[in-house]
Design a protein around this motif. Structure first.
Motif, PDB file in Angstrom:
ATOM      1  N   THR A  61     -12.657  -4.457  -9.643  1.00  0.00           N
ATOM      2  CA  THR A  61     -11.258  -4.044  -9.800  1.00  0.00           C
ATOM      3  C   THR A  61     -11.176  -2.550  -9.604  1.00  0.00           C
ATOM      4  OG1 THR A  61     -11.488  -3.787 -12.188  1.00  0.00           O
ATOM      5  CG2 THR A  61     -10.657  -5.908 -11.396  1.00  0.00           C
ATOM      6  N   ALA A  62      -9.983  -2.097  -9.233  1.00  0.00           N
ATOM      7  CA  ALA A  62      -9.770  -0.659  -9.011  1.00  0.00           C
ATOM      8  C   ALA A  62      -9.815   0.079 -10.325  1.00  0.00           C
ATOM      9  CB  ALA A  62      -8.414  -0.455  -8.327  1.00  0.00           C
ATOM     10  N   PRO A  87     -10.576   4.365  -3.955  1.00  0.00           N
ATOM     11  CA  PRO A  87     -11.787   3.648  -3.547  1.00  0.00           C
ATOM     12  C   PRO A  87     -11.498   2.170  -3.297  1.00  0.00           C
ATOM     13  CG  PRO A  87     -11.808   4.004  -5.917  1.00  0.00           C
ATOM     14  CD  PRO A  87     -10.590   4.719  -5.378  1.00  0.00           C
ATOM     15  N   THR A  88     -12.376   1.555  -2.536  1.00  0.00           N
ATOM     16  CA  THR A  88     -12.312   0.112  -2.273  1.00  0.00           C
ATOM     17  C   THR A  88     -13.655  -0.502  -2.664  1.00  0.00           C
ATOM     18  OG1 THR A  88     -13.213   0.126  -0.021  1.00  0.00           O
ATOM     19  CG2 THR A  88     -10.844   0.596  -0.247  1.00  0.00           C
ATOM     20  N   VAL A 103       0.857  -1.188   0.000  1.00  0.00           N
ATOM     21  CA  VAL A 103       0.000   0.000   0.000  1.00  0.00           C
ATOM     22  C   VAL A 103       0.892   1.236   0.000  1.00  0.00           C
ATOM     23  CG1 VAL A 103      -1.783   1.293   1.224  1.00  0.00           C
ATOM     24  CG2 VAL A 103      -1.805  -1.218   1.286  1.00  0.00           C
ATOM     25  N   SER A 104       0.769   2.042  -1.036  1.00  0.00           N
ATOM     26  CA  SER A 104       1.563   3.274  -1.106  1.00  0.00           C
ATOM     27  C   SER A 104       0.745   4.447  -0.563  1.00  0.00           C
ATOM     28  CB  SER A 104       1.989   3.551  -2.546  1.00  0.00           C
ATOM     29  OG  SER A 104       0.844   3.794  -3.346  1.00  0.00           O
ATOM     30  N   ALA A 108      -8.356  -3.092  -3.910  1.00  0.00           N
ATOM     31  CA  ALA A 108      -8.174  -1.647  -4.078  1.00  0.00           C
ATOM     32  C   ALA A 108      -6.738  -1.281  -4.412  1.00  0.00           C
ATOM     33  CB  ALA A 108      -8.614  -0.921  -2.815  1.00  0.00           C
ATOM     34  N   THR A 109      -5.794  -2.119  -3.987  1.00  0.00           N
ATOM     35  CA  THR A 109      -4.380  -1.809  -4.189  1.00  0.00           C
ATOM     36  C   THR A 109      -3.722  -2.721  -5.224  1.00  0.00           C
ATOM     37  OG1 THR A 109      -3.766  -3.180  -2.277  1.00  0.00           O
ATOM     38  CG2 THR A 109      -4.122  -0.809  -1.884  1.00  0.00           C
ATOM     39  N   GLY A 110      -4.532  -3.507  -5.926  1.00  0.00           N
ATOM     40  CA  GLY A 110      -4.024  -4.337  -7.015  1.00  0.00           C
ATOM     41  C   GLY A 110      -3.130  -5.479  -6.572  1.00  0.00           C
TER      42      GLY A 110
END
Length: 193
Positions: A192-193, A32-33, A24-25, A133-135
């Motif tokens: 997906t994000a 969004p999630t 997580v950056s 959310a963060t791939g």
């Protein structure tokens, strides 16, 4: 709940959430999630409060959960503090006494067996939210997924708490246990994000 429920180890689900944190950056905190109420930062703050509140619930301590899932309240040291809180929560639920009697968390009193499954559900479903959310990839052990499916399936449609769960999403019969659990929580497993 069965005796099998009381043997659920929250450690694997907590470890999976911890493993996601390094991916997580800071620039993803506003993203969004799949949980429409939370951005990534909100979700991390929710995890911070959840881990503390559910540890207290396992230990039968009073006190409300701090943190309501607001990114602006997220502890700046969350990358180090959240793994500690998650491990402490999982350790507290390994005590057989945690699963006995009733306990309170988030303003709700439940049988401790049910609260333990709620804690598991929060870890797994919100862990999936964070991963999507963060791939990042995400998996769940079959026992945890089946426990969540059992719990989420126990609510008749008319009694599903709408403030907690969205409408059940249809999935194919061949869907994985994790996808079925995600769909029962009101999320689209294909999000997906």
């Amino acid at each position: 709940m069965t005796d099998q429920t009381s043997r659920i180890d929250l450690g694997p689900a907590a470890d999976r959430v911890t493993a996601l944190l390094s991916g997580v950056s800071d620039d993803q905190l506003g993203a969004p999630t799949p949980c429409s109420a939370y951005s990534v930062g909100d979700l991390l703050d929710h995890f911070m409060g959840l881990a503390l509140g559910m540890r207290r619930a396992a230990e039968k301590q009073s006190g409300e959960n701090p943190g309501l899932g607001q990114a602006e309240s997220l502890d700046p040291d969350w990358r180090r503090e959240l793994p500690r809180r998650l491990e402490a929560m999982a350790a507290a639920w390994r005590d057989p006494a945690a699963w006995e009697g009733s306990t309170r968390a988030g303003g709700v009193t439940l049988p401790a067996e049910a609260m333990g499954v709620v804690a598991l559900d929060e870890l797994v479903i919100h862990g999936w939210d964070l991963a999507r959310a963060t791939g990042q990839p995400y998996d769940c052990d079959p026992d945890s997924a089946e426990a969540i499916i059992g719990w989420l399936s126990s609510f008749p449609d008319e009694e599903r708490p709408k403030e907690i769960f969205g409408a059940v999403v249809a999935v194919p019969e061949c869907a994985s246990a994790l996808d079925r659990a995600v769909a029962l929580s009101g999320r689209d497993p294909a999000w997906t994000a």
